[in-house]
Design an enzyme around this catalytic site. Structure first.
Site, mmCIF file in Angstrom:
data_model
loop_
_atom_site.group_PDB
_atom_site.id
_atom_site.type_symbol
_atom_site.label_atom_id
_atom_site.label_comp_id
_atom_site.label_asym_id
_atom_site.label_seq_id
_atom_site.Cartn_x
_atom_site.Cartn_y
_atom_site.Cartn_z
ATOM 1 N N CYS A 15 0.858 -1.178 0.000
ATOM 2 C CA CYS A 15 0.000 0.000 0.000
ATOM 3 C C CYS A 15 0.902 1.238 0.000
ATOM 4 C CB CYS A 15 -0.914 0.006 1.226
ATOM 5 S SG CYS A 15 -0.038 0.099 2.806
ATOM 6 N N GLU A 129 0.092 -0.466 15.326
ATOM 7 C CA GLU A 129 -0.817 0.660 15.062
ATOM 8 C C GLU A 129 -1.740 0.907 16.247
ATOM 9 O OE1 GLU A 129 -4.766 1.677 12.516
ATOM 10 O OE2 GLU A 129 -3.254 0.508 11.431
ATOM 11 N N THR A 165 -6.929 0.674 11.002
ATOM 12 C CA THR A 165 -7.126 1.000 9.580
ATOM 13 C C THR A 165 -7.192 -0.210 8.658
ATOM 14 O OG1 THR A 165 -4.743 1.281 9.250
ATOM 15 C CG2 THR A 165 -6.001 3.248 9.825
ATOM 16 N N SER A 221 1.466 -10.489 9.415
ATOM 17 C CA SER A 221 0.590 -9.481 8.820
ATOM 18 C C SER A 221 -0.878 -9.722 9.155
ATOM 19 C CB SER A 221 0.767 -9.474 7.294
ATOM 20 O OG SER A 221 -0.212 -8.662 6.692
ATOM 21 N N SER A 222 -1.487 -8.791 9.894
ATOM 22 C CA SER A 222 -2.925 -8.873 10.211
ATOM 23 C C SER A 222 -3.737 -8.781 8.928
ATOM 24 C CB SER A 222 -3.338 -7.734 11.140
ATOM 25 O OG SER A 222 -2.632 -7.780 12.342
#
Length: 281
Positions: A15, A129, A165, A221-222
């Site tokens: 991203c 995060e 997010t 990685s979520s």
């Protein structure tokens, strides 16, 4: 040879927040040969290994406390206010690569906290995060990663709801409805990154086009776990790998079509390696 037809998903890969962080890191690595980074720059071991070989030094918060007079990269996940306070104390230069979407969310949560709102955050416990988001509330917000963690009968009747997010949009609105149906007034803040959430829809369409899907992602990685499950739901013949070495020839039959896709933390070069490996079968 099995004569496999292999395609990489155009929409997969980093991203913009991750691209920004890695470009900043590489620029400084080219200049001074090393750079400290607070936590893994991205939740992908293969990419982290590539950058550590270029001189990136991954440190944790305890190691940060002992560091003085150095440059330190803040990754896309963002950091709590305490990190910035420590940087001033230790004369650290922070290279802030926090994702703009995350920074905007941090500011919104801080504003809610300053208004004494009761804040609930849908997110993964202990995620970088989420730690940064919690820091905006002096760690007073309630974090939950599943509605089952909340005792709906004793929940406050008025809450302000935010989301990490990278969570699922569908799941977020499902949680929102459950809360409202239990008589809770919810000030809903949809703070899910659309570049991430749109991957959900794009991957559903992509996964249906092929006989087999190889989903490439780091295990930390979520976002990768969520998107892998999206693919698996649409195409049961979906395989999760973190690198090309994990692929097995007997997954494929002759003349099949194979789709390769990945998380927002999966580099394109890694998906290309996976494609090259599949083409050797």
């Amino acid at each position: 040879m099995k004569n496999l037809e292999v395609h990489i998903d155009d929409h997969s890969g980093f991203c913009f927040g991750v691209v920004y962080a890695i470009e900043m890191a590489e620029e400084i690595l080219d200049e001074q040969g090393y750079l400290y980074c607070l936590g893994d720059i991205v939740h992908n071991d293969e990419e982290v290994n590539r950058l550590t070989q270029k001189g990136l030094k991954i440190i944790n918060h305890e190691e940060l406390k002992t560091l003085n007079d150095q440059k330190v990269l803040i990754r896309a996940h963002g950091e709590p206010p305490s990190t910035y306070e420590l940087a001033i104390k230790n004369n650290l230069t922070l290279i802030d690569a926090s994702c703009p979407v995350v920074l905007k969310l941090q500011n919104r949560i801080k504003n809610s906290f300053d208004k004494d709102e009761t804040i609930y955050i849908y997110g993964k416990h202990g995620h970088a995060e989420v730690i940064g988001l919690l820091g905006q509330t002096s760690n007073k917000a309630v974090v939950f990663q599943d509605i089952s963690e909340l005792d709906l009968a004793t929940l406050p009747k008025n809450i302000t709801l935010y989301s990490q997010t990278t969570k699922s949009t569908d799941k977020f609105y499902e949680i929102n409805e459950i809360l409202k149906n239990n008589g809770i007034s919810v000030n809903t803040n949809d703070t899910i990154c659309r570049q991430v959430s749109n991957r959900d829809k794009e991957l559903r369409a992509f996964a249906e086009r092929f006989d087999k899907i190889i989903f490439v992602s780091g295990t930390k990685s979520s976002n990768g776990k969520v998107l892998y499950n999206v693919c698996k739901e649409k195409n049961p013949n979906t395989f999760f790998v973190s690198n090309a070495e994990q692929i097995e020839s007997d997954w494929f039959n002759n003349n099949e079509t194979i789709g390769i896709c990945g998380a927002t933390s999966t580099p394109m070069w890694l998906m290309e390696q996976v494609r090259e490996k599949v083409l050797t079968f």
